[in-house]
Design a protein around this motif. Structure first.
Motif, PDB file in Angstrom:
ATOM      1  N   ASN A   1      -3.963   4.422  -5.685  1.00  0.00           N
ATOM      2  CA  ASN A   1      -4.963   5.287  -6.305  1.00  0.00           C
ATOM      3  C   ASN A   1      -4.983   5.132  -7.829  1.00  0.00           C
ATOM      4  O   ASN A   1      -4.941   6.116  -8.567  1.00  0.00           O
ATOM      5  CB  ASN A   1      -4.730   6.743  -5.890  1.00  0.00           C
ATOM      6  CG  ASN A   1      -5.970   7.578  -6.058  1.00  0.00           C
ATOM      7  OD1 ASN A   1      -7.084   7.079  -5.949  1.00  0.00           O
ATOM      8  ND2 ASN A   1      -5.787   8.842  -6.352  1.00  0.00           N
ATOM      9  N   VAL A   2      -5.013   3.891  -8.297  1.00  0.00           N
ATOM     10  CA  VAL A   2      -4.915   3.587  -9.726  1.00  0.00           C
ATOM     11  C   VAL A   2      -6.283   3.684 -10.399  1.00  0.00           C
ATOM     12  O   VAL A   2      -7.274   3.138  -9.906  1.00  0.00           O
ATOM     13  CB  VAL A   2      -4.318   2.178  -9.946  1.00  0.00           C
ATOM     14  CG1 VAL A   2      -4.392   1.761 -11.404  1.00  0.00           C
ATOM     15  CG2 VAL A   2      -2.875   2.145  -9.454  1.00  0.00           C
TER      16      VAL A   2
ATOM     17  N   LEU B   1     -11.182   0.865 -13.882  1.00  0.00           N
ATOM     18  CA  LEU B   1     -10.763   0.993 -12.489  1.00  0.00           C
ATOM     19  C   LEU B   1     -10.836   2.458 -12.080  1.00  0.00           C
ATOM     20  O   LEU B   1     -10.539   3.340 -12.882  1.00  0.00           O
ATOM     21  CB  LEU B   1      -9.330   0.509 -12.295  1.00  0.00           C
ATOM     22  CG  LEU B   1      -9.011  -0.943 -12.645  1.00  0.00           C
ATOM     23  CD1 LEU B   1      -7.517  -1.190 -12.521  1.00  0.00           C
ATOM     24  CD2 LEU B   1      -9.792  -1.887 -11.767  1.00  0.00           C
ATOM     25  N   SER B   2     -11.187   2.689 -10.828  1.00  0.00           N
ATOM     26  CA  SER B   2     -11.287   4.063 -10.340  1.00  0.00           C
ATOM     27  C   SER B   2     -10.752   4.157  -8.920  1.00  0.00           C
ATOM     28  O   SER B   2     -11.372   3.650  -7.979  1.00  0.00           O
ATOM     29  CB  SER B   2     -12.747   4.524 -10.380  1.00  0.00           C
ATOM     30  OG  SER B   2     -12.866   5.836  -9.888  1.00  0.00           O
ATOM     31  N   GLY B   3      -9.574   4.738  -8.762  1.00  0.00           N
ATOM     32  CA  GLY B   3      -8.991   4.978  -7.448  1.00  0.00           C
ATOM     33  C   GLY B   3      -8.706   3.731  -6.631  1.00  0.00           C
ATOM     34  O   GLY B   3      -8.924   3.718  -5.426  1.00  0.00           O
ATOM     35  N   VAL B   4      -8.179   2.691  -7.257  1.00  0.00           N
ATOM     36  CA  VAL B   4      -7.909   1.424  -6.574  1.00  0.00           C
ATOM     37  C   VAL B   4      -6.576   1.500  -5.835  1.00  0.00           C
ATOM     38  O   VAL B   4      -5.547   1.854  -6.407  1.00  0.00           O
ATOM     39  CB  VAL B   4      -7.881   0.252  -7.580  1.00  0.00           C
ATOM     40  CG1 VAL B   4      -7.457  -1.041  -6.899  1.00  0.00           C
ATOM     41  CG2 VAL B   4      -9.229   0.097  -8.246  1.00  0.00           C
TER      42      VAL B   4
ATOM     43  N   ALA C   1       1.292  -6.741 -15.458  1.00  0.00           N
ATOM     44  CA  ALA C   1       2.171  -7.298 -16.491  1.00  0.00           C
ATOM     45  C   ALA C   1       2.712  -6.215 -17.421  1.00  0.00           C
ATOM     46  O   ALA C   1       3.503  -6.507 -18.312  1.00  0.00           O
ATOM     47  CB  ALA C   1       1.420  -8.349 -17.303  1.00  0.00           C
ATOM     48  N   LEU C   2       2.311  -4.993 -17.222  1.00  0.00           N
ATOM     49  CA  LEU C   2       2.705  -3.831 -18.027  1.00  0.00           C
ATOM     50  C   LEU C   2       2.289  -3.978 -19.497  1.00  0.00           C
ATOM     51  O   LEU C   2       2.922  -3.459 -20.394  1.00  0.00           O
ATOM     52  CB  LEU C   2       4.201  -3.555 -17.899  1.00  0.00           C
ATOM     53  CG  LEU C   2       4.645  -2.116 -18.133  1.00  0.00           C
ATOM     54  CD1 LEU C   2       3.860  -1.126 -17.300  1.00  0.00           C
ATOM     55  CD2 LEU C   2       6.114  -1.941 -17.908  1.00  0.00           C
ATOM     56  N   ILE C   3       1.194  -4.699 -19.701  1.00  0.00           N
ATOM     57  CA  ILE C   3       0.595  -4.772 -21.030  1.00  0.00           C
ATOM     58  C   ILE C   3      -0.124  -3.461 -21.306  1.00  0.00           C
ATOM     59  O   ILE C   3      -0.195  -2.998 -22.434  1.00  0.00           O
ATOM     60  CB  ILE C   3      -0.365  -5.978 -21.121  1.00  0.00           C
ATOM     61  CG1 ILE C   3       0.427  -7.272 -20.985  1.00  0.00           C
ATOM     62  CG2 ILE C   3      -1.178  -5.952 -22.406  1.00  0.00           C
ATOM     63  CD1 ILE C   3      -0.431  -8.504 -20.782  1.00  0.00           C
ATOM     64  N   GLU C   4      -0.641  -2.860 -20.238  1.00  0.00           N
ATOM     65  CA  GLU C   4      -1.276  -1.543 -20.303  1.00  0.00           C
ATOM     66  C   GLU C   4      -0.713  -0.679 -19.195  1.00  0.00           C
ATOM     67  O   GLU C   4      -0.108  -1.195 -18.249  1.00  0.00           O
ATOM     68  CB  GLU C   4      -2.791  -1.667 -20.150  1.00  0.00           C
ATOM     69  CG  GLU C   4      -3.433  -2.428 -21.276  1.00  0.00           C
ATOM     70  CD  GLU C   4      -4.944  -2.439 -21.185  1.00  0.00           C
ATOM     71  OE1 GLU C   4      -5.506  -1.856 -20.239  1.00  0.00           O
ATOM     72  OE2 GLU C   4      -5.558  -3.046 -22.062  1.00  0.00           O
ATOM     73  N   ARG C   5      -0.928   0.611 -19.308  1.00  0.00           N
ATOM     74  CA  ARG C   5      -0.490   1.560 -18.281  1.00  0.00           C
ATOM     75  C   ARG C   5      -1.708   2.256 -17.690  1.00  0.00           C
ATOM     76  O   ARG C   5      -2.694   2.465 -18.376  1.00  0.00           O
ATOM     77  CB  ARG C   5       0.474   2.563 -18.880  1.00  0.00           C
ATOM     78  CG  ARG C   5       1.744   1.859 -19.371  1.00  0.00           C
ATOM     79  CD  ARG C   5       2.828   2.830 -19.705  1.00  0.00           C
ATOM     80  NE  ARG C   5       3.981   2.128 -20.224  1.00  0.00           N
ATOM     81  CZ  ARG C   5       5.179   2.180 -19.663  1.00  0.00           C
ATOM     82  NH1 ARG C   5       5.358   2.892 -18.592  1.00  0.00           N
ATOM     83  NH2 ARG C   5       6.179   1.518 -20.198  1.00  0.00           N
TER      84      ARG C   5
ATOM     85  N   GLY D   1      -2.413   7.256 -11.124  1.00  0.00           N
ATOM     86  CA  GLY D   1      -1.936   6.452 -10.014  1.00  0.00           C
ATOM     87  C   GLY D   1      -0.630   5.744 -10.312  1.00  0.00           C
ATOM     88  O   GLY D   1      -0.045   5.893 -11.377  1.00  0.00           O
ATOM     89  N   GLN D   2      -0.190   4.966  -9.322  1.00  0.00           N
ATOM     90  CA  GLN D   2       1.088   4.262  -9.396  1.00  0.00           C
ATOM     91  C   GLN D   2       0.885   2.760  -9.252  1.00  0.00           C
ATOM     92  O   GLN D   2       0.156   2.313  -8.373  1.00  0.00           O
ATOM     93  CB  GLN D   2       2.018   4.719  -8.263  1.00  0.00           C
ATOM     94  CG  GLN D   2       2.351   6.188  -8.276  1.00  0.00           C
ATOM     95  CD  GLN D   2       3.203   6.567  -9.471  1.00  0.00           C
ATOM     96  OE1 GLN D   2       4.082   5.822  -9.869  1.00  0.00           O
ATOM     97  NE2 GLN D   2       2.921   7.717 -10.046  1.00  0.00           N
ATOM     98  N   VAL D   3       1.572   1.994 -10.101  1.00  0.00           N
ATOM     99  CA  VAL D   3       1.630   0.542  -9.970  1.00  0.00           C
ATOM    100  C   VAL D   3       3.081   0.203  -9.645  1.00  0.00           C
ATOM    101  O   VAL D   3       3.992   0.545 -10.399  1.00  0.00           O
ATOM    102  CB  VAL D   3       1.188  -0.172 -11.270  1.00  0.00           C
ATOM    103  CG1 VAL D   3       1.327  -1.681 -11.112  1.00  0.00           C
ATOM    104  CG2 VAL D   3      -0.236   0.206 -11.640  1.00  0.00           C
ATOM    105  N   ILE D   4       3.280  -0.448  -8.503  1.00  0.00           N
ATOM    106  CA  ILE D   4       4.629  -0.770  -8.034  1.00  0.00           C
ATOM    107  C   ILE D   4       4.731  -2.285  -7.865  1.00  0.00           C
ATOM    108  O   ILE D   4       3.908  -2.896  -7.183  1.00  0.00           O
ATOM    109  CB  ILE D   4       4.920  -0.060  -6.700  1.00  0.00           C
ATOM    110  CG1 ILE D   4       4.780   1.458  -6.890  1.00  0.00           C
ATOM    111  CG2 ILE D   4       6.290  -0.430  -6.165  1.00  0.00           C
ATOM    112  CD1 ILE D   4       4.675   2.238  -5.619  1.00  0.00           C
ATOM    113  N   VAL D   5       5.725  -2.884  -8.513  1.00  0.00           N
ATOM    114  CA  VAL D   5       5.948  -4.324  -8.424  1.00  0.00           C
ATOM    115  C   VAL D   5       7.410  -4.544  -8.045  1.00  0.00           C
ATOM    116  O   VAL D   5       8.313  -4.055  -8.725  1.00  0.00           O
ATOM    117  CB  VAL D   5       5.624  -5.044  -9.756  1.00  0.00           C
ATOM    118  CG1 VAL D   5       5.950  -6.519  -9.657  1.00  0.00           C
ATOM    119  CG2 VAL D   5       4.159  -4.844 -10.132  1.00  0.00           C
ATOM    120  N   GLY D   6       7.628  -5.245  -6.956  1.00  0.00           N
ATOM    121  CA  GLY D   6       8.993  -5.513  -6.513  1.00  0.00           C
ATOM    122  C   GLY D   6       9.784  -4.249  -6.226  1.00  0.00           C
ATOM    123  O   GLY D   6      10.989  -4.219  -6.426  1.00  0.00           O
ATOM    124  N   GLY D   7       9.099  -3.213  -5.778  1.00  0.00           N
ATOM    125  CA  GLY D   7       9.756  -1.961  -5.447  1.00  0.00           C
ATOM    126  C   GLY D   7      10.002  -1.023  -6.621  1.00  0.00           C
ATOM    127  O   GLY D   7      10.529   0.065  -6.443  1.00  0.00           O
TER     128      GLY D   7
END
Length: 74
Positions: free
Chosen positions: A6-7, A18-21, A49-53, A57-63
Motif C-alpha cells: 500500500n505504498v 504512486l498511490s496505494g501500490v 534503493a532508499l534514495i527516497e522514502r 505504506g511499507q517497502v520491504i527488501v530482503g525481509g
C-alpha cells in the motif's frame, strides 16, 4: 524479495507519483517495470534503493522494512 504494501509517494507541490501500490517480486524472479511517462517507474526504483522514502505504506527488501532503517544504516 521486494514487496510494496500500500505504498504512496507524494512530492512537494502535491504531485502524487504512486498511490496505494502493492506488489511482490520473489527472490530470483524477473520483473519488468513499464508505463507511460510520469507513471512512477523512477519513483519505484528510488524507493527500493532508499534514495527516497514513501509518504505512506511499507517497502520491504530482503525481509527488512526500509522505512525503519536510519540513514546511517543504508
Amino acid at each position: 524479495m521486494i514487496r510494496f504494501e500500500n505504498v504512496s509517494k507524494r512530492y512537494d507541490g502535491g504531485h502524487e507519483a504512486l498511490s496505494g501500490v502493492s506488489i511482490e517480486v520473489a527472490a530470483g524472479e524477473l520483473a519488468f517495470l513499464t508505463g507511460r511517462s510520469g507513471a512512477g517507474k523512477s519513483t519505484v526504483l528510488k524507493l527500493v534503493a532508499l534514495i527516497e522514502r514513501p509518504t505512506r505504506g511499507q517497502v520491504i527488501v530482503g525481509g527488512r522494512q526500509l522505512n525503519k532503517l536510519a540513514y546511517r544504516e543504508v
